[in-house]
Design a protein around this motif. Structure first.
Motif, PDB file in Angstrom:
ATOM      1  N   GLN A  46     -51.048  -5.442   9.670  1.00  0.00           N
ATOM      2  CA  GLN A  46     -49.786  -4.716   9.557  1.00  0.00           C
ATOM      3  C   GLN A  46     -49.616  -3.718  10.705  1.00  0.00           C
ATOM      4  O   GLN A  46     -48.507  -3.553  11.227  1.00  0.00           O
ATOM      5  CB  GLN A  46     -49.693  -3.982   8.209  1.00  0.00           C
ATOM      6  N   GLN A  47     -50.695  -3.049  11.109  1.00  0.00           N
ATOM      7  CA  GLN A  47     -50.617  -2.118  12.241  1.00  0.00           C
ATOM      8  C   GLN A  47     -50.322  -2.875  13.539  1.00  0.00           C
ATOM      9  O   GLN A  47     -49.496  -2.446  14.340  1.00  0.00           O
ATOM     10  CB  GLN A  47     -51.930  -1.346  12.389  1.00  0.00           C
ATOM     11  N   TRP A  48     -51.029  -3.984  13.738  1.00  0.00           N
ATOM     12  CA  TRP A  48     -50.814  -4.780  14.948  1.00  0.00           C
ATOM     13  C   TRP A  48     -49.391  -5.324  14.990  1.00  0.00           C
ATOM     14  O   TRP A  48     -48.735  -5.278  16.017  1.00  0.00           O
ATOM     15  CB  TRP A  48     -51.833  -5.912  15.001  1.00  0.00           C
ATOM     16  N   GLN A  49     -48.925  -5.826  13.854  1.00  0.00           N
ATOM     17  CA  GLN A  49     -47.574  -6.364  13.788  1.00  0.00           C
ATOM     18  C   GLN A  49     -46.546  -5.265  14.043  1.00  0.00           C
ATOM     19  O   GLN A  49     -45.574  -5.474  14.772  1.00  0.00           O
ATOM     20  CB  GLN A  49     -47.331  -7.011  12.427  1.00  0.00           C
ATOM     21  N   GLY A  50     -46.759  -4.088  13.476  1.00  0.00           N
ATOM     22  CA  GLY A  50     -45.851  -2.970  13.710  1.00  0.00           C
ATOM     23  C   GLY A  50     -45.802  -2.564  15.173  1.00  0.00           C
ATOM     24  O   GLY A  50     -44.730  -2.270  15.715  1.00  0.00           O
ATOM     25  N   TYR A  51     -46.969  -2.545  15.812  1.00  0.00           N
ATOM     26  CA  TYR A  51     -47.039  -2.190  17.232  1.00  0.00           C
ATOM     27  C   TYR A  51     -46.331  -3.231  18.096  1.00  0.00           C
ATOM     28  O   TYR A  51     -45.518  -2.890  18.966  1.00  0.00           O
ATOM     29  CB  TYR A  51     -48.507  -2.059  17.644  1.00  0.00           C
ATOM     30  N   MET A  52     -46.614  -4.498  17.856  1.00  0.00           N
ATOM     31  CA  MET A  52     -46.060  -5.555  18.701  1.00  0.00           C
ATOM     32  C   MET A  52     -44.581  -5.830  18.425  1.00  0.00           C
ATOM     33  O   MET A  52     -43.895  -6.378  19.280  1.00  0.00           O
ATOM     34  CB  MET A  52     -46.870  -6.850  18.544  1.00  0.00           C
ATOM     35  N   THR A  53     -44.083  -5.464  17.258  1.00  0.00           N
ATOM     36  CA  THR A  53     -42.664  -5.691  16.960  1.00  0.00           C
ATOM     37  C   THR A  53     -41.802  -4.462  17.212  1.00  0.00           C
ATOM     38  O   THR A  53     -40.594  -4.512  16.989  1.00  0.00           O
ATOM     39  CB  THR A  53     -42.471  -6.177  15.506  1.00  0.00           C
ATOM     40  N   SER A  54     -42.417  -3.378  17.693  1.00  0.00           N
ATOM     41  CA  SER A  54     -41.610  -2.217  18.060  1.00  0.00           C
ATOM     42  C   SER A  54     -40.735  -2.592  19.259  1.00  0.00           C
ATOM     43  O   SER A  54     -41.097  -3.446  20.073  1.00  0.00           O
ATOM     44  CB  SER A  54     -42.503  -1.020  18.392  1.00  0.00           C
ATOM     45  N   ARG A  58     -41.711  -4.962  22.516  1.00  0.00           N
ATOM     46  CA  ARG A  58     -40.999  -6.226  22.734  1.00  0.00           C
ATOM     47  C   ARG A  58     -40.409  -6.279  24.141  1.00  0.00           C
ATOM     48  O   ARG A  58     -40.514  -7.289  24.833  1.00  0.00           O
ATOM     49  CB  ARG A  58     -39.891  -6.406  21.705  1.00  0.00           C
ATOM     50  N   ILE A  59     -39.798  -5.177  24.557  1.00  0.00           N
ATOM     51  CA  ILE A  59     -39.220  -5.131  25.904  1.00  0.00           C
ATOM     52  C   ILE A  59     -40.321  -5.175  26.956  1.00  0.00           C
ATOM     53  O   ILE A  59     -40.218  -5.903  27.947  1.00  0.00           O
ATOM     54  CB  ILE A  59     -38.318  -3.887  26.059  1.00  0.00           C
ATOM     55  N   PHE A  60     -41.392  -4.422  26.720  1.00  0.00           N
ATOM     56  CA  PHE A  60     -42.521  -4.412  27.659  1.00  0.00           C
ATOM     57  C   PHE A  60     -43.166  -5.796  27.745  1.00  0.00           C
ATOM     58  O   PHE A  60     -43.518  -6.273  28.830  1.00  0.00           O
ATOM     59  CB  PHE A  60     -43.536  -3.355  27.235  1.00  0.00           C
ATOM     60  N   THR A  61     -43.302  -6.469  26.615  1.00  0.00           N
ATOM     61  CA  THR A  61     -43.862  -7.819  26.599  1.00  0.00           C
ATOM     62  C   THR A  61     -42.944  -8.796  27.328  1.00  0.00           C
ATOM     63  O   THR A  61     -43.416  -9.683  28.052  1.00  0.00           O
ATOM     64  CB  THR A  61     -44.118  -8.285  25.149  1.00  0.00           C
ATOM     65  N   ILE A 116     -40.134 -16.214  24.834  1.00  0.00           N
ATOM     66  CA  ILE A 116     -38.950 -15.497  24.333  1.00  0.00           C
ATOM     67  C   ILE A 116     -38.686 -15.860  22.879  1.00  0.00           C
ATOM     68  O   ILE A 116     -38.372 -14.994  22.054  1.00  0.00           O
ATOM     69  CB  ILE A 116     -37.721 -15.795  25.220  1.00  0.00           C
ATOM     70  N   GLN A 117     -38.834 -17.143  22.541  1.00  0.00           N
ATOM     71  CA  GLN A 117     -38.643 -17.558  21.155  1.00  0.00           C
ATOM     72  C   GLN A 117     -39.653 -16.895  20.234  1.00  0.00           C
ATOM     73  O   GLN A 117     -39.303 -16.442  19.141  1.00  0.00           O
ATOM     74  CB  GLN A 117     -38.754 -19.084  21.028  1.00  0.00           C
ATOM     75  N   ILE A 118     -40.901 -16.826  20.651  1.00  0.00           N
ATOM     76  CA  ILE A 118     -41.927 -16.178  19.837  1.00  0.00           C
ATOM     77  C   ILE A 118     -41.654 -14.688  19.728  1.00  0.00           C
ATOM     78  O   ILE A 118     -41.732 -14.095  18.646  1.00  0.00           O
ATOM     79  CB  ILE A 118     -43.324 -16.418  20.447  1.00  0.00           C
ATOM     80  N   LEU A 119     -41.288 -14.077  20.836  1.00  0.00           N
ATOM     81  CA  LEU A 119     -41.099 -12.629  20.895  1.00  0.00           C
ATOM     82  C   LEU A 119     -39.907 -12.153  20.088  1.00  0.00           C
ATOM     83  O   LEU A 119     -39.988 -11.171  19.358  1.00  0.00           O
ATOM     84  CB  LEU A 119     -40.937 -12.214  22.361  1.00  0.00           C
ATOM     85  N   TRP A 120     -38.801 -12.843  20.199  1.00  0.00           N
ATOM     86  CA  TRP A 120     -37.573 -12.399  19.546  1.00  0.00           C
ATOM     87  C   TRP A 120     -37.209 -13.220  18.327  1.00  0.00           C
ATOM     88  O   TRP A 120     -36.178 -12.968  17.684  1.00  0.00           O
ATOM     89  CB  TRP A 120     -36.422 -12.402  20.543  1.00  0.00           C
ATOM     90  N   GLY A 121     -38.013 -14.238  17.994  1.00  0.00           N
ATOM     91  CA  GLY A 121     -37.764 -15.032  16.794  1.00  0.00           C
ATOM     92  C   GLY A 121     -36.471 -15.822  16.839  1.00  0.00           C
ATOM     93  O   GLY A 121     -35.805 -15.985  15.829  1.00  0.00           O
ATOM     94  N   ILE A 122     -36.128 -16.308  18.021  1.00  0.00           N
ATOM     95  CA  ILE A 122     -34.875 -17.062  18.178  1.00  0.00           C
ATOM     96  C   ILE A 122     -35.098 -18.484  17.747  1.00  0.00           C
ATOM     97  O   ILE A 122     -36.028 -19.129  18.090  1.00  0.00           O
ATOM     98  CB  ILE A 122     -34.387 -17.003  19.644  1.00  0.00           C
TER      99      ILE A 122
END
Length: 122
Positions: A46-54, A58-61, A116-122
């Motif tokens: 949950q911490q990792w997901q919260g960090y990576m979905t901030s 997302r923009i930095f990634t 991009i699909q993985i990152l933004w869930g498109i």
């Protein structure tokens, strides 16, 4: 000097600057990820997901993803133009170089779209 339409920059200096700038972006991205992991030794999903979905990450990634694509393209272009030449391979050198560059470009585009699909869930 080798000039090609497949070069990312206008000339060797631009390619060199692109290579160095993208290396800095990727280095900073790596340090941020490693810093987060070191500062959170008991990391939960949950911490990792919260960090990576901030939004910031997302923009930095996304920036890191584009940097990786540009960095890889400049490197692969340099390798193919240096080693897949008509002097070394004869008449097939140019055709082989264009084919290898086309495959590399296709793979890079697929990875960017997939990222991009993985990152933004498109």
């Amino acid at each position: 000097m080798v000039t090609s339409v497949t070069s990312l920059g206008k000339n060797g200096l631009y390619d060199w600057v692109i290579q160095r700038a993208t290396a800095v972006v990727l280095g900073v991205y790596f340090v941020c990820l490693m810093g987060f992991l070191v500062l959170n030794p008991d990391l939960t999903f949950q911490q990792w997901q919260g960090y990576m979905t901030s939004t910031f990450m997302r923009i930095f990634t996304l920036i890191a993803l584009f940097s990786m694509a540009a960095h890889a393209w400049v490197g692969l272009w340099t390798i193919t133009t240096d080693y897949l030449t008509t002097r070394q391979l004869g008449a097939m050198g140019t055709a082989l170089r264009v084919a290898v560059q086309g495959i590399c470009a296709l793979v890079t585009i697929v990875y960017v779209v997939w990222g991009i699909q993985i990152l933004w869930g498109i």
